[in-house]
Structure formats: structure tokens, C-alpha cells
Design a protein around this motif. Structure first.
Motif: not given
Length: 634
Positions: A150-158
Motif C-alpha cells: 500500500p502507498s502512503e496515500d492509501e494508508i493515510r485514507e485508511k
């Protein structure tokens, strides 16, 4: 000599080997205490320096008389008198050692000393070029079929979604807690119930009635909005609908009627608001079947509230004419049968806020016509009564008129008084006006004396053409590229409508003259009670008669028959008509108490050549009028 040299070299090699063994033993054995190790290192250093001195090449000593000495005669043992630079020896830099021939103090010979300089250098760290090795047999990595991390944006969104879910859960729990607490409070508190007497007092209070009236009006305006079709079908054939609605047509919209206030009354006048185009005002006479109601009423109707009037105003006498104040949006004016001028305010109650006194200072006879003249900063209300009295009023105070003018004519049959039934001012005119009378004549009058003339009726010019009382008089509006403001229409009970051209005031007559109409429209077979020019089309005007016919005339199309003639309502007599500001809708007052609203459609939109055609039509009327005048003279 060679053997000796070999032995020396062998000893030196043994010494070096011994030093290496000592170094290896020193590395393998643990370090000794600091003082002993320091002493040992110092000893080893001294030994290393001595060994380096031995390894340095020997140089021949220089004497005052230098002679070439054979190589085999060079002494192998060092001269004890020589001076050795240990620092240079440690750096393995050879140094010429010069000795003297005797035991005297040795001297050093000159040697080359390099000239060192200092400079700053920029060291660039250039990475080596990457060499990519390509393997034909394996083109994908073993992990290429696995899901990418997972990318950083996906982690942040999660993380954000998890945080929002937690917040929602907390809010839901808090809301549930509050609802539980409120339910518990309601159970604890006993609901207060109103008694029958308290309920009756609330229902009969004026505040409750005002609230219900205001609220229901707002709801009815939305429900009766006829100007927008909320159920419009956009898949319908628009071309067919356009063909049906285009052309010369008059379409009925709706009628204003209220059982409480309009029943058993006549509509005496209608008018539109200048500031709020959706408001229409109508005046009514008394109801002979209900003596408890006020004699006269004025109702303000709203195009978006058809079922009942927006405002209801009362009067102690029949209201014969009414209008909105052009410069006061909330003021409504009315002329009564008793001669009083009333002013109502939409912000106040149903009774008038100002009214003129019943005295000889104002009107004492019925007032059938009124008009506002002037500008925003300087304007007056002009009223005329059937006894020939014309008054000018300031709306700020109606205690007495600012000007009073008695209209008399020496050529009148029985009395000098002129009974005014209607009058009108040309556009942008505040001094000169024309009046229609009961005997059917039209006279020009002046409010002030000017240009050698006196105030009052012009005794020399008489506009004769009608054989009965003049019921309506209206000047052409000043619109378009051509000025037709000197034209006016009159209607009469002789079943005709006359078109007149007002004589210029700047050229007063010196002798009595009779002015004939330009044209007579005789398409009706009953009394014609009112006539009005269209505010947008220069050749269009409308008239209403006693048989309930609403006729629309277009002078550029035909002067013999109206362009449209339609039956209004149930055939009852039509008393008044008025165009709205845009010229698209017409309000018609009927003798059954109804105000009918009609849409004239495309008739109100003039073509570009409408004014030019109107000029040609007027010239033809002038020629035919001159021919008829000559024939009548013969």
C-alpha cells in the motif's frame, strides 16, 4: 666487501622478521597496562628509527678537495659525527650527510627543498554508471504476481476512514444517550393540557389570526403559481405547441373573486403596481344586500394568490377610481363618490391612513378620475370631480389641496360648469391636460396661466365627435423611435372610440374652433366604457363594452374591425381595463365583481417597422378626414 654486505643484509632481514613476529604477538596478546605499553611502544619506535637509518643508502662525504673514491672503498659503518634527520628518515626521504675530514663539527651540504603550496579542491562524488544485466530466460521477478504494498496515500485514507468511523460511533452513542435522557425527562414531567377556555382565547386572539392568515397566504402563493408549469413534459412536440400559441390570440388566464368582498359589487376601476408587477388593485362600490359591510372596498390581488385578496381596504363611500402611487410602493390611492381622496398603506390596517376632509376646500362631488404627475422629487396627485373642480394634492398631507381649479366654459348649454368624467395628461406633461365631459365634448385645460393664456379651460378649442358622455380618455405612451404622444383615444356611450390629435399648446387659437377626430372606430354595438393604448406596441389598443366584449385593435393591420374580439366572463358589462407594465397582460373589471386577467401573447411585441407603418396609417387617416370634412362643408 660483497660477503660483508650480504651478512649485513641478512642481519637486517632477521631483524625485520623479529619485528614482524613481535608485532603479531602484540596483536594477539591483550594490551598491557597503560604505562608499560607506552614504554614498550617507545622502545619499539626507537628500534624502528635505528633500523631505518641502517637501511638508508650511504653517501660519500664531501671534502674541500673532492676526489672520486671507488665504490668499494666507501666505509660500511656509519660515521659517528654525522647528523641524521630522523623525521626525514621516518618519511623515507634521503638526506645527504656531509662530514668533515677531521673530528671537527660536521656541516650539512645544500639540498633541494620543494616549494609546497596549499589549495582548495572540490571533490565531486560521481556515482558509477549502473550496469544493467538482462537475463533472457527470467523477465519477471518472483514477487511480480503479488499485490503491491500500500502507498502512503492509501494508508493515510485508511487511517482517516477508521477515525471517521470511530467518531460516528461516538456521536451515535452520544445521541442515543441524549434521547434516553430526554425520554426519561418526559416521563418525569407531566404534559400541560390547555383548558377549553384557554384554547378558545388563543383561537380568538388577533395575533393567532394574523399568523394563520400570513402563513396560509405564503402557501397559497406557491400552490397557485400559474406562471411556471411544474409538470411540464419536455418530450412534447414544442413546434406544435408554438404554432398553437403564436399569432393574434388572446388567452384567458384566471379571474379574481372573493365571496366575502366581491359578491354583489361592481368593479369600478383596476390598476397595476409600478414596483411590484404581480400586484393588481381593484375598487368596488357598495353591496346593497349587506348594510353592515363598508360602502366601498379596495382589494389588492396577487397573481400568485388567486383564491383571496392580498389586502382589503375599507371606505365609508363608494370607491370610483383607484391606483398605486407611482413613487410610494406601499401607498394606494382612491377617489370616492363623496368626493374624498383616501390613502391606504399596505403596512397598516384596512382603514385609510390619510384622507381629505369633507369641505368646500376640496371635492364635494364624485371623483371618477385621478392621475399622478411629476417626478420622484416633485410630484402631485391631480384629481377631477363631476362639478368641474380639479385639485392638486401633496401625498404627505391631504388636509387641503395645494391648487384648486374650477373648469367653466361659456359655451355650455345650461350652466358654465363642465362635468368631468375622465381626463388625462400627455407623457412628461404636468401643466396641460385634456378632459372628457358628460355632454361628450373634450376640452384642453391648463393648470397655470402661461403663453398669454389663462388657467382653466381653453374657451376657443373644442374637440367634438361624441354624442354621449365620454367614459375613457388615454394619451399615447411615449415609447419607440417616433413620438406619438400627441395622440389620444376616447370612448363613449355612443358605441364608438375616437382617435384625436391634440393641438399644440404653443399655438393658441384666437377664435372658436371645432376640432374633429382623426378616425372613429365603430366596431361595437353597445356602450364602450373604457379604452387604453398598449404600453409597448404603438398601433395597439384595447376597449371593453357593455356586452362583455374585449376588443384588441391594431391600426397597422386593420382600422375597420378589431384584430381580436373575445367574450369575457358570462357576458356582463365590462367597466374598466388596464395593461400591465410589459403590455402582455390585461386586467378587466366586470360588473359582476370579477377581475379577469388575459394574456395577449405576441400582439404586445412590435415589429421593427411598426412605427413607420403607424406614420403611414396616420397620414391616410388625415387625408380621409380632410375629404370627409370637405364633403360635410359642401
Amino acid at each position: 666487501m660483497a660477503e660483508r654486505r650480504k651478512e649485513e643484509l641478512k642481519k637486517k632481514k632477521e631483524k625485520l622478521a623479529e619485528l614482524k613476529r613481535a608485532r603479531e604477538e602484540r596483536k594477539s596478546t591483550p594490551p598491557a597496562p597503560a604505562p608499560a605499553e607506552s614504554q614498550k611502544e617507545k622502545t619499539k619506535k626507537d628500534e624502528l628509527d635505528a633500523l631505518l637509518l641502517e637501511l638508508l643508502p650511504k653517501q660519500e662525504p664531501k671534502v674541500e678537495a673532492p676526489e672520486k673514491v671507488p665504490e668499494n672503498e666507501i666505509p660500511t659503518t656509519p660515521d659517528p659525527t654525522c647528523i641524521i634527520d630522523t623525521k626525514a628518515a621516518s618519511n623515507i626521504i634521503p638526506q645527504n650527510i656531509i662530514t668533515s675530514s677531521g673530528p671537527a663539527t660536521p656541516t650539512l651540504s645544500s639540498r633541494f627543498i620543494p616549494d609546497f603550496t596549499t589549495f582548495e579542491a572540490v571533490i565531486l562524488d560521481v556515482p558509477p554508471k549502473e550496469i544493467v544485466h538482462y537475463n533472457k530466460e527470467v523477465q519477471t521477478a518472483a514477487t511480480s504476481f503479488e499485490a503491491p504494498p500500500p502507498s502512503e496515500d492509501e494508508i493515510r485514507e485508511k487511517v482517516r476512514m477508521e477515525f471517521e468511523e470511530q467518531q460516528k460511533a461516538k456521536e451515535a452513542a452520544a445521541a442515543e444517550q441524549r434521547a434516553r435522557q430526554e425520554a426519561e425527562k418526559k416521563k418525569e414531567l407531566k404534559l400541560l393540557e390547555l383548558s377549553d377556555e384557554e384554547m378558545k382565547n388563543i383561537l380568538n386572539s388577533s395575533e393567532f389570526h394574523e399568523f394563520v392568515t400570513h402563513s396560509t397566504k405564503m402557501v397559497e402563493r406557491m400552490l397557485t403559481d400559474n406562471f411556471y408549469d411544474h409538470m411540464k413534459d419536455y418530450t412534447f412536440n414544442a413546434a406544435a405547441e408554438r404554432d398553437e400559441n403564436e399569432g393574434a390570440r388572446v388567452r384567458y388566464l384566471f379571474s379574481f373573486f372573493d365571496d366575502r368582498w366581491s359578491k354583489n359589487r361592481f368593479v369600478t376601476d383596476v390598476n397595476w403596481s409600478h414596483k411590484n408587477p404581480e400586484l393588481c388593485v381593484a375598487s368596488y362600490n357598495k353591496n346593497p344586500y349587506n348594510m353592515n359591510d363598508p360602502d366601498g372596498v379596495v382589494l389588492i390581488w396577487n397573481l400568485r394568490l388567486i383564491g383571496r385578496p392580498e389586502f382589503v381596504f375599507h371606505s365609508q363611500s363608494d370607491v370610483l377610481t383607484t391606483m398605486f402611487s407611482e413613487f410610494h410602493p406601499s401607498a394606494v390611492l382612491g377617489g370616492t363618490y363623496s368626493g374624498q381622496i383616501l390613502l391606504w398603506d399596505m403596512r397598516a390596517k384596512s382603514l385609510p391612513v390619510l384622507k381629505t376632509p369633507l369641505s368646500t376646500a376640496g371635492h364635494t362631488h364624485p371623483v371618477y378620475s385621478m392621475q399622478m404627475v411629476g417626478t420622484q422629487n416633485a410630484h402631485n396627485l391631480i384629481t377631477a370631480s363631476t362639478d368641474g373642480t380639479v385639485c392638486s394634492w401633496q401625498l404627505e398631507t391631504l388636509l387641503q389641496p395645494t391648487e384648486t381649479l374650477e373648469l367653466v366654459h361659456s359655451g355650455h348649454n345650461k350652466t358654465d360648469e363642465v362635468s368631468v368624467t375622465s381626463f388625462g395628461f400627455p407623457e412628461n406633461e404636468t401643466s396641460t391636460f385634456w378632459v372628457g365631459t358628460e355632454e361628450g365634448n373634450v376640452y384642453q385645460a391648463n393648470r397655470f396661466g402661461h403663453a398669454g393664456g389663462k388657467a382653466g379651460i381653453n374657451q376657443y378649442d373644442s374637440y367634438k365627435g361624441h354624442w354621449g358622455p365620454v367614459t375613457g380618455l388615454h394619451f399615447h405612451p411615449l415609447v419607440g423611435p417616433v413620438d406619438f404622444s400627441d395622440l389620444f383615444l376616447t370612448s363613449s356611450v355612443d358605441w364608438t372610440v375616437k382617435l384625436w390629435k391634440a393641438k399644440s399648446v404653443s399655438k393658441p387659437s384666437a377664435s372658436a374652433q371645432t376640432i374633429s377626430p382623426l378616425y372613429s372606430f365603430e366596431g361595437s354595438d353597445d356602450y364602450i366604457y373604457d379604452v387604453k393604448w398598449s404600453p409597448t406596441n404603438p398601433a395597439l389598443f384595447g376597449s371593453v363594452d357593455g356586452k362583455g366584449n374585449f376588443a384588441v385593435w391594431n391600426l397597422n393591420e386593420d382600422t375597420e374591425i378589431p384584430a381580436v374580439n373575445t367574450q369575457v366572463g358570462n357576458g356582463r358589462a365590462l367597466n374598466k381595463l388596464q395593461w400591465d407594465k410589459e403590455g402582455r397582460r390585461v386586467a378587466i373589471g366586470s360588473s359582476d365583481g370579477r377581475v379577469h386577467v388575459y394574456d395577449v401573447g405576441e400582439l404586445c411585441n412590435p415589429r421593427e417597422d411598426e412605427w413607420i407603418k403607424m406614420q403611414k396609417t396616420l397620414s391616410e387617416m388625415n387625408e380621409s378626414g380632410e375629404m370627409i370634412g370637405k364633403m360635410n362643408t359642401k
